[in-house]
Design a protein around this motif. Structure first.
Motif, PDB file in Angstrom:
ATOM      1  N   GLY A  44      -1.141 105.408  21.954  1.00 51.40           N
ATOM      2  CA  GLY A  44      -0.389 104.160  22.038  1.00 51.40           C
ATOM      3  C   GLY A  44      -0.883 103.346  23.206  1.00 51.40           C
ATOM      4  N   SER A  45      -0.985 102.026  23.017  1.00 51.82           N
ATOM      5  CA  SER A  45      -1.481 101.159  24.083  1.00 51.82           C
ATOM      6  C   SER A  45      -0.548  99.968  24.236  1.00 51.82           C
ATOM      7  CB  SER A  45      -2.899 100.688  23.766  1.00 51.82           C
ATOM      8  OG  SER A  45      -3.480 100.009  24.864  1.00 51.82           O
ATOM      9  N   ASP A  46      -0.203  99.651  25.483  1.00 49.25           N
ATOM     10  CA  ASP A  46       0.691  98.529  25.754  1.00 49.25           C
ATOM     11  C   ASP A  46       0.361  97.952  27.120  1.00 49.25           C
ATOM     12  OD1 ASP A  46       2.646  96.694  25.209  1.00 49.25           O
ATOM     13  OD2 ASP A  46       4.339  98.042  25.550  1.00 49.25           O
ATOM     14  N   GLU A  47       0.869  96.744  27.371  1.00 50.47           N
ATOM     15  CA  GLU A  47       0.559  96.070  28.630  1.00 50.47           C
ATOM     16  C   GLU A  47       1.818  95.557  29.297  1.00 50.47           C
ATOM     17  OE1 GLU A  47       1.364  93.022  25.877  1.00 50.47           O
ATOM     18  OE2 GLU A  47      -0.340  94.413  25.663  1.00 50.47           O
ATOM     19  N   THR A  48       1.710  95.351  30.606  1.00 49.62           N
ATOM     20  CA  THR A  48       2.765  94.749  31.416  1.00 49.62           C
ATOM     21  C   THR A  48       2.126  93.758  32.372  1.00 49.62           C
ATOM     22  OG1 THR A  48       4.186  96.710  31.314  1.00 49.62           O
ATOM     23  CG2 THR A  48       4.554  95.207  33.132  1.00 49.62           C
ATOM     24  N   GLN A 104      -1.939  97.713  14.449  1.00 49.06           N
ATOM     25  CA  GLN A 104      -1.353  96.765  15.393  1.00 49.06           C
ATOM     26  C   GLN A 104      -0.027  96.299  14.814  1.00 49.06           C
ATOM     27  OE1 GLN A 104      -4.314  94.038  17.436  1.00 49.06           O
ATOM     28  NE2 GLN A 104      -5.553  94.707  15.711  1.00 49.06           N
ATOM     29  N   ARG A 105       1.055  96.507  15.575  1.00 55.14           N
ATOM     30  CA  ARG A 105       2.393  96.239  15.067  1.00 55.14           C
ATOM     31  C   ARG A 105       3.218  95.466  16.096  1.00 55.14           C
ATOM     32  NH1 ARG A 105       4.527 101.830  12.241  1.00 55.14           N
ATOM     33  NH2 ARG A 105       2.724 102.183  10.873  1.00 55.14           N
ATOM     34  N   PRO A 106       3.970  94.470  15.659  1.00 56.03           N
ATOM     35  CA  PRO A 106       4.896  93.799  16.584  1.00 56.03           C
ATOM     36  C   PRO A 106       5.991  94.770  17.029  1.00 56.03           C
ATOM     37  CG  PRO A 106       4.530  92.486  14.597  1.00 56.03           C
ATOM     38  CD  PRO A 106       3.943  93.842  14.343  1.00 56.03           C
ATOM     39  N   ARG A 107       6.341  94.719  18.311  1.00 59.64           N
ATOM     40  CA  ARG A 107       7.383  95.555  18.904  1.00 59.64           C
ATOM     41  C   ARG A 107       7.146  97.039  18.640  1.00 59.64           C
ATOM     42  NH1 ARG A 107      11.858  93.060  20.522  1.00 59.64           N
ATOM     43  NH2 ARG A 107      11.860  94.827  21.960  1.00 59.64           N
ATOM     44  N   ALA A 108       5.913  97.452  18.679  1.00 56.57           N
ATOM     45  CA  ALA A 108       5.581  98.846  18.375  1.00 56.57           C
ATOM     46  C   ALA A 108       6.241  99.818  19.344  1.00 56.57           C
ATOM     47  CB  ALA A 108       4.056  99.040  18.405  1.00 56.57           C
ATOM     48  N   GLU A 109       6.547  99.352  20.578  1.00 56.78           N
ATOM     49  CA  GLU A 109       7.137 100.248  21.567  1.00 56.78           C
ATOM     50  C   GLU A 109       8.538 100.704  21.175  1.00 56.78           C
ATOM     51  OE1 GLU A 109       7.876  95.984  22.944  1.00 56.78           O
ATOM     52  OE2 GLU A 109       6.308  97.145  21.955  1.00 56.78           O
ATOM     53  N   GLU A 118       7.372 103.581  18.174  1.00 59.33           N
ATOM     54  CA  GLU A 118       6.213 104.452  18.369  1.00 59.33           C
ATOM     55  C   GLU A 118       6.306 105.071  19.763  1.00 59.33           C
ATOM     56  OE1 GLU A 118       3.827 105.500  16.552  1.00 59.33           O
ATOM     57  OE2 GLU A 118       3.961 104.244  14.764  1.00 59.33           O
ATOM     58  N   PRO A 119       6.639 106.349  19.878  1.00 64.66           N
ATOM     59  CA  PRO A 119       6.793 106.962  21.202  1.00 64.66           C
ATOM     60  C   PRO A 119       5.560 106.833  22.084  1.00 64.66           C
ATOM     61  CG  PRO A 119       7.720 108.380  19.507  1.00 64.66           C
ATOM     62  CD  PRO A 119       7.005 107.278  18.778  1.00 64.66           C
ATOM     63  N   ALA A 120       4.369 106.899  21.498  1.00 64.62           N
ATOM     64  CA  ALA A 120       3.160 106.791  22.327  1.00 64.62           C
ATOM     65  C   ALA A 120       3.060 105.406  22.962  1.00 64.62           C
ATOM     66  CB  ALA A 120       1.917 107.083  21.486  1.00 64.62           C
ATOM     67  N   VAL A 121       3.436 104.368  22.215  1.00 64.68           N
ATOM     68  CA  VAL A 121       3.406 103.017  22.766  1.00 64.68           C
ATOM     69  C   VAL A 121       4.509 102.851  23.804  1.00 64.68           C
ATOM     70  CG1 VAL A 121       3.504 100.548  22.234  1.00 64.68           C
ATOM     71  CG2 VAL A 121       2.435 102.124  20.617  1.00 64.68           C
ATOM     72  N   ALA A 122       5.692 103.404  23.511  1.00 66.36           N
ATOM     73  CA  ALA A 122       6.792 103.336  24.478  1.00 66.36           C
ATOM     74  C   ALA A 122       6.402 104.015  25.787  1.00 66.36           C
ATOM     75  CB  ALA A 122       8.046 103.986  23.892  1.00 66.36           C
ATOM     76  N   ALA A 123       5.800 105.189  25.688  1.00 63.45           N
ATOM     77  CA  ALA A 123       5.387 105.912  26.895  1.00 63.45           C
ATOM     78  C   ALA A 123       4.338 105.111  27.669  1.00 63.45           C
ATOM     79  CB  ALA A 123       4.834 107.283  26.523  1.00 63.45           C
ATOM     80  N   ALA A 124       3.397 104.504  26.948  1.00 59.93           N
ATOM     81  CA  ALA A 124       2.389 103.674  27.606  1.00 59.93           C
ATOM     82  C   ALA A 124       3.045 102.490  28.308  1.00 59.93           C
ATOM     83  CB  ALA A 124       1.358 103.180  26.586  1.00 59.93           C
ATOM     84  N   SER A 125       4.068 101.902  27.673  1.00 61.67           N
ATOM     85  CA  SER A 125       4.738 100.754  28.289  1.00 61.67           C
ATOM     86  C   SER A 125       5.462 101.151  29.567  1.00 61.67           C
ATOM     87  CB  SER A 125       5.721 100.124  27.293  1.00 61.67           C
ATOM     88  OG  SER A 125       6.937 100.834  27.188  1.00 61.67           O
ATOM     89  N   VAL A 126       6.025 102.363  29.605  1.00 66.28           N
ATOM     90  CA  VAL A 126       6.734 102.830  30.800  1.00 66.28           C
ATOM     91  C   VAL A 126       5.748 103.042  31.952  1.00 66.28           C
ATOM     92  CG1 VAL A 126       8.120 104.684  31.782  1.00 66.28           C
ATOM     93  CG2 VAL A 126       8.652 103.821  29.499  1.00 66.28           C
ATOM     94  N   VAL A 127       4.626 103.691  31.657  1.00 68.47           N
ATOM     95  CA  VAL A 127       3.621 103.907  32.706  1.00 68.47           C
ATOM     96  C   VAL A 127       3.092 102.570  33.209  1.00 68.47           C
ATOM     97  CG1 VAL A 127       1.368 104.905  33.238  1.00 68.47           C
ATOM     98  CG2 VAL A 127       2.972 106.171  31.804  1.00 68.47           C
ATOM     99  N   ALA A 128       2.824 101.642  32.293  1.00 67.85           N
ATOM    100  CA  ALA A 128       2.309 100.333  32.701  1.00 67.85           C
ATOM    101  C   ALA A 128       3.306  99.618  33.600  1.00 67.85           C
ATOM    102  CB  ALA A 128       1.998  99.486  31.467  1.00 67.85           C
TER     103      ALA A 128
END
Length: 311
Positions: free
Chosen positions: A109-113, A232-237, A240-250
């Motif tokens: 999962g990949s996300d940005e902040t 690629q999905r809107p509001r994937a976090e 998708e736990p992997a995207v959520a976890a990536a968002s928390v770390v970011a």
């Protein structure tokens, strides 16, 4: 402070392993009827009953779960005391329970902040989960970082970073401004950061899920030839736990960097782009002048033109 209760079923071997961990961590043990042990420490009370039922209670229950049960069973249920509302995995309605295609594959999962914050860096994180780990993270309270407080994001982010060693791209403001000037387009810059973060952790055959931010073709081109199943999905976090976890770390890394910049320049730099941020920008300009603004701020934000003109 919100109290959480996490419940799971442990095998005898898992119970012995957990007890040994708590002994090494200097937890305080006490006798409880029908329990194999009950121990207090790290902001929680941990009780393992003779039936194998494990109950973790306390304000830091989620962090404890990540530290001491990273490969343990998924929680049977979760409740929050004090009228705190639904458990994190339930927030967001039906989207939080959306089925995960390809859940039998390892998932990155990949996300940005930081893209909407005037001050501070842009942080992109990619985090890889083996099949089954997502359910455990959801049970431990990992959800979209926008739904949790800063203090909790810092705690969970540190635990996740230690446990999973994610791919990280952090562009501090000076580097961000230089990269933005070269690309002239935020989505182009974001795509490259996601590609770079994903490349640090993804393995051939992995499923990759990215919180959608622009045209899909950019990421597809950047990851071409890597044998990855890209979604690629809107509001994937939210689901998708992997995207959520990536968002928390970011978010944890973003907050850490914002603190560092605030301390360095003796100005309390704020998140976002509202009135408190404008006030912080005025204070920075008063103390350090326009020539150093690029060290703390994203210079293409429109409100900077107004603030500098007013000054």
């Amino acid at each position: 402070m919100v109290q959480a209760t996490l419940v799971a079923k442990l095998s005898p071997a898992q119970g012995r392993e957990l007890e040994a961990r708590l002994v090494r961590a200097a937890f305080e043990f006490r006798g409880v009827p029908y329990a194999r042990f009950s121990a207090r420490g790290e902001g929680v009370v941990v009780t393992l009953y003779t039936s194998g039922k494990l109950v973790v209670q306390g304000a830091d229950a989620e962090s404890f779960w990540l530290r001491h049960l990273p490969a343990g069973p998924a929680a049977e249920g979760q409740a929050r005391a004090g009228g705190a509302g639904p458990a994190p995995a339930e927030r967001g309605g039906a989207a939080a329970e959306a089925p995960q295609a390809g859940a039998s594959l390892p998932t990155v999962g990949s996300d940005e902040t930081g893209k909407g914050d005037l001050f501070g860096p842009l942080v992109v994180v990619a985090l890889r989960l083996e099949p089954g780990e997502g359910q455990r993270l959801r049970a431990s309270g990992v959800t979209d970082s926008k739904l949790i407080a800063d203090a909790r994001a810092r705690e969970l982010g540190a635990a996740l970073e230690s446990r999973y060693r994610p791919g990280i791209v952090r562009l501090m403001p000076a580097d961000y401004n230089a990269a933005y000037a070269r690309s002239g387009n935020l989505n182009v810059l974001l795509a490259q950061c996601h590609v770079d973060a994903i490349a640090q952790v993804a393995q051939p055959g992995d499923r990759v899920v990215v919180d959608q931010f622009g045209p899909a073709a950019r990421l597809q081109r950047g990851l071409a030839g890597r044998d990855l199943a890209l979604e690629q999905r809107p509001r994937a976090e939210l689901y998708e736990p992997a995207v959520a976890a990536a968002s928390v770390v970011a978010r944890a890394l973003f907050l850490e960097a914002l603190d560092e910049l605030s301390e360095r320049f003796a100005v309390r730099l704020r998140k976002g782009a509202g009135a408190p941020v404008d006030q912080a920008a005025r204070e920075f300009l008063r103390l350090h002048g326009r020539e150093r603004l690029g060290e703390v701020a994203k210079l293409h934000f429109k409100n900077l033109e107004r603030l500098q003109g007013a000054r």
